[in-house]
Design a protein around this motif. Structure first.
Motif, short mmCIF file in Angstrom:
data_model
loop_
_atom_site.label_atom_id
_atom_site.label_comp_id
_atom_site.label_asym_id
_atom_site.label_seq_id
_atom_site.Cartn_x
_atom_site.Cartn_y
_atom_site.Cartn_z
N MET A 11 0.72 -0.94 0.19
CA MET A 11 -0.34 -0.22 0.07
C MET A 11 0.84 1.04 -0.02
O MET A 11 0.67 2.15 0.63
CB MET A 11 -1.11 -0.15 1.56
CG MET A 11 -1.97 -1.91 1.18
SD MET A 11 -2.91 -1.05 2.60
CE MET A 11 -3.84 -0.11 2.85
N GLU A 12 1.87 0.80 0.14
CA GLU A 12 2.74 2.16 0.20
C GLU A 12 2.31 3.25 1.42
O GLU A 12 3.00 4.38 1.17
CB GLU A 12 3.26 2.80 -0.94
CG GLU A 12 3.39 2.13 -2.77
CD GLU A 12 3.53 2.89 -4.12
OE1 GLU A 12 3.00 4.12 -3.96
OE2 GLU A 12 3.64 2.63 -5.03
N LEU A 13 2.24 2.52 2.29
CA LEU A 13 2.23 2.72 3.47
C LEU A 13 3.89 3.10 4.48
O LEU A 13 4.02 2.02 4.43
CB LEU A 13 1.37 2.93 3.88
CG LEU A 13 -0.14 3.07 3.54
CD1 LEU A 13 -1.55 1.99 4.66
CD2 LEU A 13 -0.08 4.32 4.03
N PRO A 14 3.86 4.12 5.71
CA PRO A 14 5.02 4.18 6.02
C PRO A 14 4.70 3.31 6.73
O PRO A 14 3.56 2.64 7.99
CB PRO A 14 5.22 4.68 7.09
CG PRO A 14 4.37 6.25 6.38
CD PRO A 14 3.19 5.05 5.49
N LYS A 15 5.97 1.82 7.38
CA LYS A 15 6.11 0.75 8.47
C LYS A 15 5.60 1.58 9.96
O LYS A 15 5.60 2.49 10.40
CB LYS A 15 7.52 0.66 8.53
CG LYS A 15 7.36 -0.77 9.01
CD LYS A 15 9.05 -1.71 9.36
CE LYS A 15 8.85 -2.78 9.91
NZ LYS A 15 10.86 -3.29 10.08
N GLY A 16 4.29 0.45 10.23
CA GLY A 16 3.73 0.67 11.45
C GLY A 16 2.12 1.18 11.45
O GLY A 16 2.18 1.56 12.26
N THR A 17 2.14 1.81 9.90
CA THR A 17 0.69 2.42 9.96
C THR A 17 -0.20 1.68 10.48
O THR A 17 -1.08 2.44 10.53
CB THR A 17 0.74 3.23 8.73
OG1 THR A 17 2.06 4.37 8.75
CG2 THR A 17 -0.62 4.26 8.58
N LEU A 18 -0.41 0.53 9.63
CA LEU A 18 -1.68 -0.16 9.81
C LEU A 18 -0.87 -0.80 11.18
O LEU A 18 -0.50 -1.38 11.48
CB LEU A 18 -1.00 -1.23 8.62
CG LEU A 18 -1.53 -0.50 7.56
CD1 LEU A 18 -1.17 -1.47 6.28
CD2 LEU A 18 -2.81 0.17 7.18
N MET A 19 -2.70 -0.93 11.79
CA MET A 19 -3.02 -1.74 12.95
C MET A 19 -4.35 -2.79 12.08
O MET A 19 -4.95 -2.34 11.65
CB MET A 19 -3.17 -0.71 13.85
CG MET A 19 -2.30 -0.17 14.19
SD MET A 19 -0.67 -0.25 15.06
CE MET A 19 0.56 1.03 14.35
N GLY A 20 -3.67 -3.82 13.43
CA GLY A 20 -5.37 -4.71 13.23
C GLY A 20 -6.57 -3.91 12.71
O GLY A 20 -7.44 -5.11 12.14
N THR A 21 -6.88 -3.28 13.58
CA THR A 21 -8.46 -2.98 13.02
C THR A 21 -9.08 -1.88 12.15
O THR A 21 -10.38 -1.98 11.55
CB THR A 21 -8.36 -3.05 14.68
OG1 THR A 21 -8.30 -1.21 15.25
CG2 THR A 21 -8.95 -3.06 15.62
#
Length: 75
Positions: A11-21
């Protein structure tokens, strides 16, 4: 690289941006190109082939992170 890192990369997002919810339909970065990139990363790193249909049915990051494990044990 774990599944969430692969998803962030696709998704070309910075590491740590996505959380499980996080609901996948919310970030605009979850588009057809990201879906294909994610499928390729999972195939490359985990030797698991996911179908586009499976990925389109998931709703959250947690859901998508569970897919490869389900495929390993036979779907």
């Amino acid at each position: 690289m774990d599944v969430i890192e692969m998803l962030s990369h696709a998704m070309e997002l910075p590491k740590g941006t996505l959380m499980g919810t996080v609901v996948l339909s919310e970030p605009e970065a979850w588009d057809s190109l990201a879906l294909l990139n994610f499928m390729a990363l999972v195939d490359q790193h985990l030797q698991i082939t996911l179908s586009p249909g499976e990925l389109l049915r998931v709703e959250t990051v947690n859901d998508i992170s569970e897919l490869p494990e389900r495929e390993r044990v036979g779907g």
